[in-house]
Design an enzyme around this catalytic site. Structure first.
Site, mmCIF file in Angstrom:
data_model
loop_
_atom_site.group_PDB
_atom_site.id
_atom_site.type_symbol
_atom_site.label_atom_id
_atom_site.label_comp_id
_atom_site.label_asym_id
_atom_site.label_seq_id
_atom_site.Cartn_x
_atom_site.Cartn_y
_atom_site.Cartn_z
ATOM 1 N N GLY A 1 0.797 -1.222 0.000
ATOM 2 C CA GLY A 1 0.000 0.000 0.000
ATOM 3 C C GLY A 1 0.828 1.269 0.000
ATOM 4 N N GLU B 1 4.834 -6.219 2.011
ATOM 5 C CA GLU B 1 4.625 -6.721 0.648
ATOM 6 C C GLU B 1 4.159 -5.598 -0.290
ATOM 7 O OE1 GLU B 1 1.878 -9.829 1.885
ATOM 8 O OE2 GLU B 1 0.202 -8.481 1.408
ATOM 9 N N PRO B 2 5.014 -4.596 -0.518
ATOM 10 C CA PRO B 2 4.629 -3.490 -1.401
ATOM 11 C C PRO B 2 4.673 -3.861 -2.875
ATOM 12 C CG PRO B 2 6.863 -3.185 -0.611
ATOM 13 C CD PRO B 2 6.359 -4.441 0.040
ATOM 14 N N ARG C 1 3.159 -1.224 -5.737
ATOM 15 C CA ARG C 1 3.239 0.037 -6.471
ATOM 16 C C ARG C 1 4.561 0.785 -6.255
ATOM 17 N NH1 ARG C 1 -1.232 3.085 -7.528
ATOM 18 N NH2 ARG C 1 -2.318 1.820 -5.975
ATOM 19 N N ARG D 1 -6.635 2.820 -15.213
ATOM 20 C CA ARG D 1 -6.657 3.504 -13.916
ATOM 21 C C ARG D 1 -7.394 4.852 -13.942
ATOM 22 N NH1 ARG D 1 -2.706 4.903 -11.121
ATOM 23 N NH2 ARG D 1 -3.502 4.083 -9.173
ATOM 24 N N CYS E 1 -14.711 2.675 -27.411
ATOM 25 C CA CYS E 1 -16.085 3.155 -27.500
ATOM 26 C C CYS E 1 -16.735 3.243 -26.128
ATOM 27 C CB CYS E 1 -16.884 2.265 -28.441
ATOM 28 S SG CYS E 1 -16.180 2.336 -30.075
ATOM 29 N N GLU E 2 -16.226 4.112 -25.325
ATOM 30 C CA GLU E 2 -16.765 4.376 -23.993
ATOM 31 C C GLU E 2 -16.467 5.839 -23.701
ATOM 32 O OE1 GLU E 2 -17.516 2.197 -21.090
ATOM 33 O OE2 GLU E 2 -17.288 0.268 -22.114
HETATM 34 N N1 LLP Z 1 -0.790 -7.007 -0.487
HETATM 35 C C1 LLP Z 1 -2.064 -7.289 -0.769
HETATM 36 C C2 LLP Z 1 -2.764 -8.303 -0.019
HETATM 37 C C3 LLP Z 1 -2.716 -6.582 -1.767
HETATM 38 O O1 LLP Z 1 -3.977 -6.817 -2.038
HETATM 39 C C4 LLP Z 1 -2.016 -5.591 -2.484
HETATM 40 C C5 LLP Z 1 -2.662 -4.832 -3.552
HETATM 41 C C6 LLP Z 1 -0.675 -5.357 -2.152
HETATM 42 C C7 LLP Z 1 -0.094 -6.081 -1.149
HETATM 43 C C8 LLP Z 1 0.165 -4.333 -2.870
HETATM 44 O O2 LLP Z 1 -0.357 -3.082 -2.751
HETATM 45 P P1 LLP Z 1 0.496 -1.832 -3.303
HETATM 46 O O3 LLP Z 1 1.773 -1.717 -2.517
HETATM 47 O O4 LLP Z 1 0.763 -2.049 -4.732
HETATM 48 O O5 LLP Z 1 -0.373 -0.624 -3.105
HETATM 49 N N2 LLP Z 1 -5.279 -1.537 -9.072
HETATM 50 C C9 LLP Z 1 -5.135 -0.571 -8.025
HETATM 51 C C10 LLP Z 1 -4.371 -1.109 -6.851
HETATM 52 C C11 LLP Z 1 -4.975 -2.365 -6.299
HETATM 53 C C12 LLP Z 1 -4.147 -2.986 -5.242
HETATM 54 C C13 LLP Z 1 -4.574 -4.358 -4.968
HETATM 55 N N3 LLP Z 1 -3.877 -4.991 -3.886
HETATM 56 C C14 LLP Z 1 -4.470 0.681 -8.581
HETATM 57 O O6 LLP Z 1 -4.179 0.699 -9.762
HETATM 58 O O7 LLP Z 1 -4.296 1.658 -7.877
#
Ligand code: LLP
Length: 870
Positions: A715, A751-752, A754, A790, A821-822
């Site tokens: 996150g 567990e990052p 993004r 996104r 087409c949206e």
């Molecule tokens: N751990 C779990 C259990 C997760 O569900 C996720 C992301 C992460 C780690 C990694 O999260 P991050 O560090 O990448 O924020 N499609 C959306 C983001 C969805 C995230 C889903 N889960 C976007 O484009 O913003």
């Protein structure tokens, strides 16, 4: 420097009016500065009229002089004031000029004689006018002596005060107004006299020939009057700050310089709190459409704020958030007089009688509440008590104080409401006493308790940017932050690591082969990985592969020592294929079928469960296994509602109240809960968040004897809007270490996704067509939501750059769209970009995370392929 102008000017040369305030005229070095600035304007081919205030402190000293009863004391005060001017002359190594000598003699005479001959108020005006008369005389001598022939002009011969019906003698003499119809005769008269002039701010003359003052903000107003009379090319207000900002920089250091405002917006910002300009000085300039520029005397190279007629080619945007403290609310309840005719008239008559001017008004059938602003009223508790006593005769009165009025200012506020939901949510926890929307649609005001303002304001400013309501990405309107201009020198990190600027030739080559294409920059991935490895408190880092499953990225991260977090057998297989090592694997699915668990258990993955169901129904599958329990801590966070993964509105995690039931089931099946896990959402930019999750998990773990590690999820956000602050990794580590010190028995995992890859990827696309529709211009690309969903799904903001025209000025305002087409197929709204042509290569930034992995074949358009650069 030779300030002498080369050639003399034609009679119709344009005018520039330059105003300098008290501190700007108080020392020799400041005057040297003025000399240079005036000479540079003259060199532009303009006639220059300089308007000055009195030397700092002199107006106050003159007021004190006026308050002295004894002639002796008044003369002493006059001498001390004269000495200030002698000292400065000395410093300038100038002989006493006649103009100044005459003023000093006049002042001595006025001080000695007192008010008797002129009458008290006229005398006061005459005495106080000397501050400007003296400073301008001194300035004329200095500029002329320095080689810039400068005419001293008595402002009273140019500015004629008008008598208004609602003025009393005091306002007529001490807070006067001037008629500002363009005056070609004045123009011609001055043009015949010379090219550079200096005159006084703050003073004018009324019909009977007496000197009058222009009241607060008087020198700015004088400059505006002169600007209007001469129909100047522009009026420049030189001050100690580069202009108006999106918030008071003392409260919000991240406040951005407002580079362009229209008269009404600027007036609204000035009236609702900004001190840099007096709101009164804008109205004279409106009709003749003379622009006003605010500039920093110490940093003339900065662009400053330009205030002028409305320009339509901007995205609607909140321009500023301001706060006024010391507001008093008076709530009046009519007693059993429902909608009674004349109730408001009765109530307001009392305000008039007590000389109190009302600011905001809210009304209901039996109640009317108004606010009193201390800058417009002489508010003391006696005045309010007296008012309340009188009001009590016609209604029930409640006085609420101290309050603060927080105002959002921007043209077309009503059309921005939909963007404000997150901002308004902030008021949910506060006592909001009143909401008011100005009838000119330029402001929205919330009256709250005064004590909350200082902490609330920076937060609201950030939320406005994040919500896209304060469009700080529009570089034509919003300049650098105050912090970047005047702060410790540390400018906030750019919204992303713009590696693409240095890689531009390479990217253009890649695009020439084919578009649309994703391009990933591995050095950026490694850089981000190393940033996270600075988190000394974290024992094990996993990459959430859902963000980007490209094998080169998986490999690079394995080399950096990362484990992998996967949510499907497909992801586990992708990691196994790319990284045949023994890197740790987490399997963290949600609502997965039985066979996924069965398969994952056959690999080396650590499996997590987040509901009772698997143990209730497939208990045998897990017998004797060590698992991770994912819990829901009851709240979610993240950049958009759809990426928040906690709370009852989200499908993730086991609610805390079901933990005991889960543990009983685990016992029954001989399952050992080795880890506790929580991931509350994605795109979080608050350093404190993970410390809170960690502490909560640790305290839950203490109830479960078998736990040995805590996984506080991913996150970690990356700033996407310019001006958003990045996560402070050192601070995050400090917070985590603090919790770890309290719970040393548990290993800490993260567990990052993004954070590692977002900035490392871009999407390249080509311009296909353009279209104008109403006031909007659409710029079409060869891919859209099919490649990058996104923006359509989360209103996510991705920087868009015309890579083919990086050096051209951004003069067009585009809606950047794809071919799908949206109507939602939009990559960016209201983007300021160079005029584009068919075939131009456009770069959509920060597309490394949740880009390609979320793309589709929709409309059977080809998917973007992927290219990796080292
Ligand atoms: N751990 C779990 C259990 C997760 O569900 C996720 C992301 C992460 C780690 C990694 O999260 P991050 O560090 O990448 O924020 N499609 C959306 C983001 C969805 C995230 C889903 N889960 C976007 O484009 O913003």
């Amino acid at each position: 420097m030779n300030p002498q102008s080369p050639a003399s000017l034609p009679a119709d040369a344009p005018w520039i009016v330059m105003k300098f305030g008290g501190t700007s005229v108080a020392t020799l070095s400041r005057w040297q500065n003025i000399l240079e600035l005036v000479a540079s304007r003259r060199a532009e081919g303009a006639r220059v009229l300089v308007v000055v205030s009195a030397l700092t402190g002199v107006t106050d000293a003159l007021k004190q002089l006026c308050a002295q009863g004894e002639p002796g004391k008044r003369s002493e005060a006059a001498k001390a004031i004269a000495q200030r001017h002698y000292d400065l002359l000395d410093h300038m190594q100038l002989a006493m000029p006649d103009t100044l000598g005459e003023r000093l003699a006049d002042l001595a005479k006025l001080a000695h004689e007192g008010a008797a001959a002129l009458g008290e108020l006229a005398w006061q005006a005459q005495v106080q006018a000397h501050g400007e008369l003296m400073s301008s005389a001194l300035g004329a001598a200095f500029l002329s002596h320095s080689g810039l022939p400068t005419q001293w002009l008595d402002a009273r011969d140019c500015l004629a005060a008008i008598a208004l019906p609602n003025q009393n003698e005091r306002t007529r003499l001490l807070s006067s107004m001037v008629d500002t119809k363009a005056d070609p005769a004045l123009n011609a008269r001055l043009a015949a006299l010379g090219e550079v002039f200096i005159t006084q701010g703050f003073i004018a003359r009324e019909a009977k020939g007496r000197t009058v003052l222009l009241g607060r903000g008087g020198s700015d107003t004088s400059a505006a009057y002169f600007g209007a009379l001469l129909k100047a090319q522009r009026v420049e207000i030189w001050t100690d700050v580069a202009g108006m900002f999106t918030a008071n920089p003392r409260q919000v250091p991240g406040a951005r310089l407002l580079q362009r405002l229209d008269y009404e917006e600027a007036q609204e910002i000035a009236s609702t709190g900004a001190k840099v300009l007096h709101p009164r000085c804008l109205s004279p300039l409106r009709e003749p459409r003379v622009p006003l520029l605010i500039k920093d005397t110490n940093r003339p190279e900065l662009d400053g704020t330009v205030i002028g007629p409305e320009v339509r080619a901007h995205a609607p945007s909140v321009k500023a958030i301001s706060a006024r403290k010391g507001i008093t609310l008076v709530s009046m309840e009519s007693v059993g007089m429902w909608q009674q005719v004349g109730f408001l008239a009765d109530v307001f008559a009392h305000f008039k009688q007590h000389g109190l001017s009302v600011d905001l008004i809210g009304s209901a059938e039996t109640n009317v509440t108004v606010s009193l602003d201390p800058t417009e009223n002489l508010l003391d508790s006696d005045a309010i008590a007296a008012l309340a006593t009188d009001l009590a005769k016609v209604c029930r009165v409640k006085v609420i104080a101290p309050c603060a009025a927080i105002t959002l200012v921007g043209r077309g506020m009503r059309s921005l409401l939909h963007t404000l939901s997150g901002v308004l949510a902030e008021f949910g926890q506060l006592r909001v006493h009143m909401i008011s929307q100005s009838s000119n649609n330029l402001n929205l005001t919330f009256v709250v308790d005064e004590e909350v303002v200082d902490t609330l304001l920076p937060h609201l400013h950030e939320l406005l940017i994040a919500a896209g309501a304060l469009r700080t990405d529009d570089s034509a309107l919003f300049g650098p932050s105050w912090q970047a201009l005047y702060g410790s020198g540390e400018s906030p990190a750019p919204a992303a690591a713009w590696w693409h600027e240095s890689q531009r030739p390479r990217l253009l080559e890649i695009a020439a082969q084919a578009t649309p294409r994703y391009v990933y920059h591995l050095p950026t991935v490694r850089h981000q990985a190393r940033e996270l490895k600075r988190l000394a408190a974290v024992d094990r880092l996993h990459y959430a592969v859902k963000a980007n499953t490209h094998p080169a990225i998986l490999k690079a991260l394995a080399e950096e020592g990362f484990g992998f977090e996967c949510v499907s057998p497909g992801e586990v297989k992708a990691v196994m294929a790319a990284v045949p090592s023994s890197a740790p694997l987490l399997f963290t699915p949600n609502f997965a079928p039985r066979e996924d668990y069965a398969w994952a258990l056959s690999t080396r993955s650590t499996v997590s469960l987040d509901s009772l169901y698997p143990l209730e129904h497939w208990g045998e599958l897990f017998r004797g296994r060590e698992i991770v329990l994912r819990v829901d801590l009851g709240r979610g966070l993240g950049h958009h509602e759809k990426v928040r993964t906690g709370g009852s509105g989200s499908k993730f995690g086991l609610p805390v109240e079901q933990i005991d039931a889960f543990l009983r089931l685990a016992d029954t099946h001989g399952v050992i809960v080795r880890g506790l896990h929580a991931h509350l959402g994605s795109g979080i930019l608050d350093d404190a968040h993970w410390g809170e999750v960690y502490a909560q998990l640790a305290s839950l773990a203490e109830r479960i004897g078998s736990v040995s590690f805590l996984d506080i999820g991913g996150g970690l956000g990356v700033p996407s809007h310019p001006g958003e602050a990045p996560l402070d990794i050192a601070e995050l580590d400090r917070v985590l270490r603090e919790v770890k010190a309290a719970y040393p028995q548990y290993q800490l995992w993260m567990e990052p996704g993004r954070y590692l890859v977002a900035d490392a990827g871009v999407l390249l696309a080509r311009v296909t067509q353009q279209k104008g529709k109403g006031t909007l211009r659409y710029l079409g690309l060869d891919t859209g939501m099919n490649s990058l969903i996104r923006p359509a799904l989360y209103d996510a903001w991705h920087e868009i750059v015309n890579l083919s025209r990086l050096d051209e000025p951004a003069t067009a305002l585009y809606q950047v769209v794809g071919p799908i087409c949206e109507s939602g197929d939009v990559l960016g709204t209201d983007r300021r970009l160079p005029e584009a042509r068919e075939g131009d290569v456009m770069l959509i930034a920060q597309a490394g995370a949740y880009g390609k992995v979320m793309s589709s074949h929709y409309n059977l358009r080809d998917e973007a392929d992927e290219v990796v650069i080292e």
